[in-house]
Design an enzyme around this catalytic site. Structure first.
Site, PDB file in Angstrom:
ATOM      1  N   SER A 141      25.917  -3.355  -0.617  1.00 42.64           N
ATOM      2  CA  SER A 141      25.864  -4.599  -1.393  1.00 42.64           C
ATOM      3  C   SER A 141      26.345  -5.770  -0.539  1.00 42.64           C
ATOM      4  O   SER A 141      27.191  -5.595   0.341  1.00 42.64           O
ATOM      5  CB  SER A 141      26.775  -4.493  -2.620  1.00 42.64           C
ATOM      6  OG  SER A 141      26.892  -5.760  -3.253  1.00 42.64           O
ATOM      7  N   TYR A 156      34.945  -2.425  -5.630  1.00 46.34           N
ATOM      8  CA  TYR A 156      33.490  -2.296  -5.418  1.00 46.34           C
ATOM      9  C   TYR A 156      33.134  -2.761  -4.002  1.00 46.34           C
ATOM     10  O   TYR A 156      32.379  -2.090  -3.293  1.00 46.34           O
ATOM     11  CB  TYR A 156      32.759  -3.127  -6.473  1.00 46.34           C
ATOM     12  CG  TYR A 156      31.249  -3.123  -6.375  1.00 46.34           C
ATOM     13  CD1 TYR A 156      30.496  -2.014  -6.774  1.00 46.34           C
ATOM     14  CD2 TYR A 156      30.564  -4.239  -5.910  1.00 46.34           C
ATOM     15  CE1 TYR A 156      29.112  -2.029  -6.696  1.00 46.34           C
ATOM     16  CE2 TYR A 156      29.176  -4.260  -5.839  1.00 46.34           C
ATOM     17  CZ  TYR A 156      28.452  -3.149  -6.239  1.00 46.34           C
ATOM     18  OH  TYR A 156      27.077  -3.168  -6.161  1.00 46.34           O
TER      19      TYR A 156
HETATM   20  P1  NAD Z   1      21.774   0.527 -12.553  1.00 43.70           P
HETATM   21  O1  NAD Z   1      23.039   0.565 -13.316  1.00 43.70           O
HETATM   22  O2  NAD Z   1      20.490   0.295 -13.266  1.00 43.70           O
HETATM   23  O3  NAD Z   1      21.614   1.843 -11.663  1.00 43.70           O
HETATM   24  C1  NAD Z   1      22.656   2.704 -11.315  1.00 43.70           C
HETATM   25  C2  NAD Z   1      22.280   4.132 -11.678  1.00 43.70           C
HETATM   26  O4  NAD Z   1      23.271   5.023 -11.163  1.00 43.70           O
HETATM   27  C3  NAD Z   1      22.193   4.374 -13.186  1.00 43.70           C
HETATM   28  O5  NAD Z   1      20.937   4.958 -13.497  1.00 43.70           O
HETATM   29  C4  NAD Z   1      23.341   5.340 -13.451  1.00 43.70           C
HETATM   30  O6  NAD Z   1      23.082   6.265 -14.498  1.00 43.70           O
HETATM   31  C5  NAD Z   1      23.444   6.046 -12.109  1.00 43.70           C
HETATM   32  N1  NAD Z   1      24.734   6.721 -11.929  1.00 43.70           N
HETATM   33  C6  NAD Z   1      25.978   6.245 -12.237  1.00 43.70           C
HETATM   34  N2  NAD Z   1      26.899   7.163 -11.962  1.00 43.70           N
HETATM   35  C7  NAD Z   1      26.251   8.243 -11.451  1.00 43.70           C
HETATM   36  C8  NAD Z   1      26.664   9.519 -10.988  1.00 43.70           C
HETATM   37  N3  NAD Z   1      27.967   9.873 -10.990  1.00 43.70           N
HETATM   38  N4  NAD Z   1      25.720  10.392 -10.558  1.00 43.70           N
HETATM   39  C9  NAD Z   1      24.410  10.039 -10.565  1.00 43.70           C
HETATM   40  N5  NAD Z   1      23.963   8.855 -10.982  1.00 43.70           N
HETATM   41  C10 NAD Z   1      24.866   7.964 -11.423  1.00 43.70           C
HETATM   42  O7  NAD Z   1      21.998  -0.644 -11.482  1.00 43.70           O
HETATM   43  P2  NAD Z   1      21.137  -1.123 -10.220  1.00 43.70           P
HETATM   44  O8  NAD Z   1      21.348  -2.589 -10.136  1.00 43.70           O
HETATM   45  O9  NAD Z   1      19.769  -0.590 -10.227  1.00 43.70           O
HETATM   46  O10 NAD Z   1      22.002  -0.475  -9.045  1.00 43.70           O
HETATM   47  C11 NAD Z   1      21.487   0.378  -8.052  1.00 43.70           C
HETATM   48  C12 NAD Z   1      22.371   0.294  -6.824  1.00 43.70           C
HETATM   49  O11 NAD Z   1      22.250  -1.018  -6.253  1.00 43.70           O
HETATM   50  C13 NAD Z   1      23.865   0.489  -7.107  1.00 43.70           C
HETATM   51  O12 NAD Z   1      24.442   1.239  -6.046  1.00 43.70           O
HETATM   52  C14 NAD Z   1      24.409  -0.926  -7.096  1.00 43.70           C
HETATM   53  O13 NAD Z   1      25.774  -0.974  -6.779  1.00 43.70           O
HETATM   54  C15 NAD Z   1      23.539  -1.543  -6.022  1.00 43.70           C
HETATM   55  N6  NAD Z   1      23.468  -3.007  -6.036  1.00 43.70           N
HETATM   56  C16 NAD Z   1      22.932  -3.677  -7.089  1.00 43.70           C
HETATM   57  C17 NAD Z   1      22.858  -5.059  -7.054  1.00 43.70           C
HETATM   58  C18 NAD Z   1      22.280  -5.860  -8.181  1.00 43.70           C
HETATM   59  O14 NAD Z   1      22.427  -7.090  -8.170  1.00 43.70           O
HETATM   60  N7  NAD Z   1      21.597  -5.252  -9.132  1.00 43.70           N
HETATM   61  C19 NAD Z   1      23.349  -5.751  -5.940  1.00 43.70           C
HETATM   62  C20 NAD Z   1      23.886  -5.042  -4.880  1.00 43.70           C
HETATM   63  C21 NAD Z   1      23.936  -3.655  -4.926  1.00 43.70           C
END
Ligand code: NAD
Length: 249
Positions: A141, A156
């Protein structure tokens, strides 16, 4: 031919239909890959895989649990025969100030992003070593880079910075096996993780800080995963690809 014909890609945390993982799954299937979506039971990974089509599978797996990761990898090898790509995408965030982070908060956030990236990588690397090829893409991130995100807490940022270090170390260790390990550092992308959580009064200031002037879409990240997963990037390992609209310029 397609970029990922005959390849098998594993995506952790890929079951949320609005998330980065599922958008990535869709784009990888468009390039010919068969997909294994791993996620917690409550996220319904089998249902998400069914959305992609019959040749894809969804398995319940908790990335914080080593036995669960190993069992998932074994099942994927049994059902799909190989593992070419791992996308370490599962992650959770919590809005916290430093003084408010409890031990339980720390464990929860570090366990999913950092321990999960280690355990899933450990689960797939032996198969990749046997094939003498593999691509691991870790979703970090911008929070890791700018010290504090828009929504995530310091724990985080620490977890996601840890992912960058872990990925570079694995890239160095497994280069000789032709296993590449790279990271993507998304900026602010419209998914459920931040839906409705950006305060209206901060929205204009946030957009102002992004040279491209908009929040990203899941496909903006997915396209970069396709690049890092495929041979288009075959001489890239240990790199961090910023996907943030220019937030760090
Ligand atoms: P999201 O919440 O839709 O996706 C995260 C997924 O991880 C969910 O489906 C959840 O069920 C799953 N998860 C949580 N704990 C788990 C576990 N113990 N085992 C297996 N699966 C698990 O959010 P997203 O935005 O799609 O995030 C995806 C990735 O991108 C994450 O790592 C997040 O930190 C990163 N990210 C997102 C953003 C953003 O702005 N959306 C920015 C930077 C990084």
């Amino acid at each position: 031919s397609l970029l990922l014909d005959g390849k098998v890609a594993v995506i952790t945390g890929g079951a949320g239909l609005n998330g980065l993982g599922f958008a990535t799954a869709r784009m990888l299937t468009a390039q010919g890959a068969r997909i294994a979506i791993l996620d917690l039971a409550q996220a319904n990974p089998a249902g998400a895989a069914a959305e992609l089509g019959p040749q894809h599978i969804g398995l319940v797996a908790n990335v914080t649990d080593k036995a669960s990761c190993d069992a998932a990898a074994a099942e994927i090898l049994k059902q799909l025969g190989r593992i070419d790509v791992l996308v370490n995408n599962a992650g959770i965030t919590q809005p916290r100030k430093t003084l408010d982070i409890t031990g339980a908060d720390y464990d929860a956030v570090l366990d999913v992003s950092l321990r999960g990236t280690l355990y899933m990588s450990q689960a797939v690397i032996p198969a990749m070593q046997q094939q003498k090829s593999g691509s691991i893409v870790c979703i970090s991130s911008v929070s890791a880079q700018r010290g504090g995100g828009i929504l995530g807490g310091p724990h985080y940022s620490a977890a996601k910075a840890g992912v960058l270090g872990l990925a570079r170390a694995m890239a160095r260790e497994y280069g000789a096996d032709n296993i590449r390990v790279n990271c993507i550092t998304p900026g602010l992308i419209a998914t459920d993780i931040n839906k409705g959580k950006i305060p209206e009064d901060r929205r204009a200031a946030i957009l102002e800080s992004i040279p491209l002037g908009c929040i990203g879409e899941p496909n903006d990240v997915a396209g970069c995963v396709v690049f890092l997963a495929s041979d288009l990037s075959k001489y890239c390992t240990g790199v961090t690809l910023d996907v943030n609209g220019g937030m760090l310029i």
